[in-house]
Design an enzyme around this catalytic site. Structure first.
Site: not given
Ligand code: NCD
Length: 306
Positions: A55-56, A84, A105, A133
């Site tokens: 999704r993201t 790191k 991410r 997030h």
């Molecule tokens: C979430 C995440 O990646 O933190 N997903 C998202 O971005 N919609 C939730 C999850 O992974 O459970």
């Protein structure tokens, strides 16, 4: 209020006025999400995803395309070569030559903050380990606002993995800027992080519970989350809490008629499929709201709207 050139690292960096403003712009961007525009023509987004995502990443890329811009980037399920500090700093200093904004991410907490210190272009935190997030919190708030017409006065429960779930950390901080009653439902071992609890308790009333049943009848919003298996130090610990919560039709018999159920997705087994067809389910609308909210954020950060 100035958004142009700004990083989005933590929801804590935003005031309530700023969040309300972002939600208002998101509302105005619904037509762009439907029909597209060219207000970011010639602009480029880079998505650097060192952790799995559906999704993201697609949501950010789709948002950028709908604004007339373009997107480049990578998505690696394997993070074995991630180290790191320096590596990430170098990656960011390379990528800023190609892009006007970077969505990152990363499995390490603090990664987005570090990247922002090195990057000349704005950094958007698309998930920093179990920490935060922020764009998910904004789309969650937008969903509550759009569905219920208000955030103040809402009775809301965050359920599931409150320890390792980053979405609930950002969302709890954001909700504490509003006049809400917040219920935190989790197994003992997955209670809300101390630092989050301490901060939000100074601002709003927070009640911790172990079961959904004891608070369900009063709720306006039920926010379910996945138990974050990949963040557990060992499999035995995960096995103890796996499947702790399950929302099904029977449980919902005690819910208010207009209760809405949210979930950042992906879901595993915490919401039964039979719930999808009820009037409570809003988790797929949330996905749409994610596009709308990210369109607003990109337009604001890149100065295409004020
Ligand atoms: C979430 C995440 O990646 O933190 N997903 C998202 O971005 N919609 C939730 C999850 O992974 O459970």
């Amino acid at each position: 209020m100035k958004f142009k050139g700004r990083d989005i690292i933590s929801i804590k960096d935003f005031t309530r006025q700023e969040i309300d403003y972002i939600l208002k712009i998101a509302g105005e961007m619904e037509p762009v999400a439907k029909s597209g525009s060219d207000i970011l023509h010639g602009k480029l987004l880079a998505t650097l995803f060192f952790e799995p995502s559906t999704r993201t990443r697609l949501s950010f890329e789709s948002a950028m395309h709908k604004l007339g811009g373009s997107a480049i980037g990578f998505a690696e399920a394997e993070i074995t070569s991630v180290k790191k500090g320096e590596n990430l700093a170098d990656t960011v200093r390379v990528v800023e030559n190609y892009a006007d904004v970077i969505a990152l991410r990363h499995p390490l907490e603090g990664a987005a903050r570090l990247a922002a210190e090195f990057a000349k272009v704005p950094i958007i935190n698309a998930g920093s380990g179990a920490e935060e997030h922020p764009t998910q919190a904004l789309l969650d708030l937008y969903t509550v606002w759009k569905e219920l017409g208000r955030i103040d006065g809402v009775n809301i429960a965050l359920v599931g993995d409150l320890r390792y779930g980053r979405t609930v950390h950002s969302l709890a901080y954001a909700l504490s800027l509003y006049d809400v009653k917040l219920h935190l439902v989790s197994p003992d071992s997955l209670r809300m992080r101390r630092e989050v609890l301490d901060t939000i308790k100074e601002r709003i009333k927070v009640v911790e519970k172990r079961t959904i049943e004891e608070i369900l009848p009063r709720l306006d919003v039920l926010y379910m989350t996945r138990i974050q298996k990949e963040r557990f130090p060992d499999a035995a610990e995960y096995a103890k809490v796996k499947g702790s919560y399950k929302v099904d039709l029977r449980l919902l018999e005690d819910a208010k008629k207009d209760l809405i159920i949210l979930h950042p997705l992906p879901r595993i087994d915490e919401i039964a499929a039979e719930v999808d067809a009820t009037s409570h389910a809003r988790y797929f609308q949330q996905v749409w709201n994610g596009i709308v909210t990210r369109i607003a954020l990109l337009a604001l950060i890149l100065g295409a709207t004020e």
